[in-house]
Each structure stands twice: as structure tokens, then as C-alpha cells.
Design an enzyme around this catalytic site. Structure first.
Site: not given
Length: 267
Positions: A23, A163, A146, A159-160, A92, A25
């Protein structure tokens, strides 16, 4: 030595190192990491779902959706065939597109997509690229987690959770592979003003009918404030990454490094 702002960069520190940054870019942390490690002399390969407008070296770019097994297999096959492996891997890629509105709005597909992007992409890449590292007795893997793993909310719970799983996996993997000469750590950024974050702030400004500065402050306030008084720059995260993947951090293993301006107030 190169003077980049206030930071002196050793342009030979990573000379001869083969690096993959996923990732890398579109004005995000990945792009900043690619630029920083390239300045340190590394050969840096990167990935993205779409090719950047200005692609300088096609051999160092892989167009792929890393959230799928087919995507990670493509990356591993390409890296092994062209480069024989990598010395440094920076996982990443991350993010979430789950709908707002709480748990009842989030389907199995939303959860699976979030875990595929934020956890399984790293697991699959690590598994595919570790054998050459183990064979040569040297390697560095860095996972971008994160601070959100400590702040689960109704719209970020998937998401949490992903991660949090990545941080747990990273710690376990570090313990297993340290005796084989492989160093594994993670970096937990806070609110970093990437291009994607800028677009989010712009949307908030439109919704709230305020300017960009006030929308940014509202977002900072929603995190409980940032003691240092500003958001992070992608280049600051890249600088931490550059240190951790270098031999300057040769005794750091299995650690998660928070870079958030003081948002996380717990020990």
C-alpha cells in the site's frame, strides 16, 4: 548523509536491502515509508490496487488486491522470482469501509473484508516471504497496527478488532522467530493526516458547514484531544519505521510502538 528538513538521513544505511512495503501509493503513510526507505538506499517494492499516475519503475510495483489469497500469492510469486525474497517487509495496508449505524448494519461480508485487509493480508504475506528470511538467518517484519485497537467504537468495531488481532499475532510471531534471526515489531499510529484523512475532513466540513480547520479540530476532539496539539504527518510515521527496520533497532523485538501525539493516556 542527506539533510531532509531537520533529520539527517544516512543514504547508505539500507543499501543492498530488498524491501516490500504494501500500500505504498496515494499520499498515505505507505508512500512516505517508500520514499524514506528509498532515501536510505534500499530497493523498495510496493503494491496497490491501482497503478499510480507516475509509475517510475514498473519492476518495483505490483498491482494487486492484497486482501485476497490470490493477491498475496501473486506478490509472493513475483518477489521470489524477481528478487529471491526480501530482507524487510512492512505490512502497511489497512483501513475499513464498514457502514455506519452500529453492529446490526455490519454484515458478515463487512467483517470478513475488514479482517482480510487488516489481518489476513499480513499473515499470508509473512508466511509466503518468511522462508528465505529464515534460510539466510536475517529479516525484519513490521506490522502497522493502530491506536484504534484500544478505542473500539460502534462504527469501527471490526477495524479495531482486526488491528487488535494483528498486534497479538505480531507479538506471538516475534517470540517464535527471534531465535531464527528475524525481528518483528509493530507501529501503532494515531490520527495521521494522509490524503485519505484530508478527504474525510473535507467531507466533515461540508456536512457541518464549517471550514477545514474547524472540521479537523472536531475530529481531534472526538478522540479526546491530542496533547501535542496537531495531527501526525505521514513522514513522522515513516521516520519511526525507518529506525525500527534498521540495524539501529537490532535489540528491539516484539514491541508495539505508539506514535500518536499523546492520545493514548494509559500505560
Amino acid at each position: 548523509m542527506e539533510n531532509s528538513g531537520h533529520i539527517m538521513i544516512d543514504s547508505k544505511e539500507l543499501a543492498g536491502k530488498r524491501v516490500l512495503v504494501t500500500g505504498g501509493t496515494k499520499g498515505g503513510m505507505g508512500e512516505a515509508i517508500v520514499k524514506r526507505l528509498t532515501k536510505a538506499g534500499a530497493t523498495v517494492i510496493t503494491t496497490a490496487r491501482s497503478a499510480p499516475d507516475e509509475l517510475k519503475d514498473s519492476e518495483l510495483f505490483i498491482q494487486v488486491d492484497i486482501s485476497t489469497p490470490e493477491g498475496t500469492n501473486k506478490i509472493v510469486e513475483y518477489i521470489l522470482e524477481r528478487f529471491g525474497g526480501v530482507d524487510i517487509l512492512v505490512n502497511n495496508v489497512g483501513g475499513s469501509s464498514t457502514p455506519t449505524g452500529g453492529v446490526l448494519k455490519q454484515t458478515d461480508t463487512d467483517w470478513q473484508r475488514t479482517f482480510d485487509t487488516n489481518l489476513f493480508a499480513a499473515v499470508r504475506l509473512d508466511r509466503g516471504l518468511l522462508p528465505p528470511m529464515i534460510k539466510q538467518g536475517y529479516g525484519v517484519i513490521l506490522h502497522i497496527t493502530s491506536i484504534q485497537r484500544r478505542f473500539p467504537g460502534e462504527n469501527t468495531m471490526a477495524y479495531s478488532a482486526a488491528k487488535a488481532a494483528l498486534a497479538n499475532y505480531s507479538k506471538a510471531l516475534a517470540t517464535e522467530l527471534a531465535p531464527k534471526g528475524i525481528r518483528i515489531n509493530s507501529v501503532a499510529p494515531g490520527f495521521t493526516e494522509t490524503k485519505a484523512a484530508e478527504r474525510l475532513i473535507e467531507r466533515m466540513a461540508q456536512e457541518r458547514e464549517c471550514d477545514y480547520k474547524n472540521a479537523r479540530q472536531a475530529l481531534m476532539d472526538s478522540l479526546g484531544g491530542i496533547p501535542i496539539g496537531r495531527t501526525a504527518r505521514p513522514e513522522e510515521v515513516a521516520e519511526l519505521v525507518a529506525f525500527l527496520v534498521s540495524d539501529r533497532a537490532s535489540y528491539i523485538v516484539g514491541a508495539e510502538h505508539t506514535i500518536d501525539g499523546g492520545i493514548v493516556r494509559t500505560l
